[in-house]
Design a protein around this motif. Structure first.
Motif, PDB file in Angstrom:
ATOM      1  N   LYS A   1       0.811  -1.220   0.000  1.00 52.10           N
ATOM      2  CA  LYS A   1       0.000   0.000   0.000  1.00 52.10           C
ATOM      3  C   LYS A   1       0.843   1.267   0.000  1.00 52.10           C
TER       4      LYS A   1
ATOM      5  N   ASN B   1      -4.198   0.514  -8.126  1.00 54.78           N
ATOM      6  CA  ASN B   1      -3.953   0.341  -6.693  1.00 54.78           C
ATOM      7  C   ASN B   1      -3.812   1.690  -5.991  1.00 54.78           C
TER       8      ASN B   1
ATOM      9  N   TYR C   1      -6.291   2.617  -2.923  1.00 55.07           N
ATOM     10  CA  TYR C   1      -5.829   2.938  -1.575  1.00 55.07           C
ATOM     11  C   TYR C   1      -6.015   4.411  -1.242  1.00 55.07           C
TER      12      TYR C   1
END
Length: 175
Positions: A140, A167, A171
């Protein structure tokens, strides 16, 4: 007025380096180190001055000396690796970046730099392997995702580039 002031010599060295009088800066750093031979701050400044002068071997020597007394070895390993990278000695640079990564698996830059070393060595599989490891350790991390996307772009892996940006959005990174 205060010839034994480590900080006085240190700041004088920084001032000289700022105006690109590197040799005078190095002399000032040496005086500071004569007062306190284990000053990490002065050692780092001295190594940085050598790097700015493109005297990478000398910078490496200063950083290696620091390994015997400093905390945060992952940063020192990465700095040593960076100097080897600048010398185009990618094999040894990769070794030091690996030491940094294993000393602190959350140290994102080291994983990316390992991959960059392998990219320079035209070892695509190893570059991908270390990017994957870095992502596994830091799934992350905004920095890891961005740097991985850049590296995947160099490798022509468009699907993985898209995945990294997805991603980032997933996130909540939208800067």
């Amino acid at each position: 007025e205060h010839p034994y002031s480590e900080m006085g010599w240190f700041h004088l060295g920084l001032a000289y380096v700022a105006i690109e009088l590197y040799e005078k800066g190095l002399q000032a750093f040496d005086y500071a180190l004569a007062i306190n031979e284990k000053s990490s701050l002065v050692h780092l400044a001295k190594a940085n001055a050598y790097t700015m002068m493109e005297k990478y071997s000398e910078a490496i020597s200063v950083l290696v000396e620091m390994l015997s007394f400093s905390e945060g070895k992952e940063v020192l390993f990465a700095m040593i690796g960076s100097n080897y990278f600048k010398m185009k000695n990618y094999e040894i640079a990769a070794i030091y970046f690996k030491k940094a990564a294993y000393a602190d698996p959350s140290f994102v830059d080291s994983w990316v730099q390992i991959a960059n070393c392998y990219l320079e060595l035209d070892d695509r599989n190893s570059a991908l392997e270390y990017l994957d490891r870095g992502l596994e350790k830091n799934p992350k991390s905004q920095d890891m995702l961005i740097e991985a996307a850049k590296s995947y772009m160099k490798l022509g892996e468009e699907d993985l580039v898209v995945e990294m940006f997805e991603n980032l959005l997933k996130y909540g990174y939208d800067d």
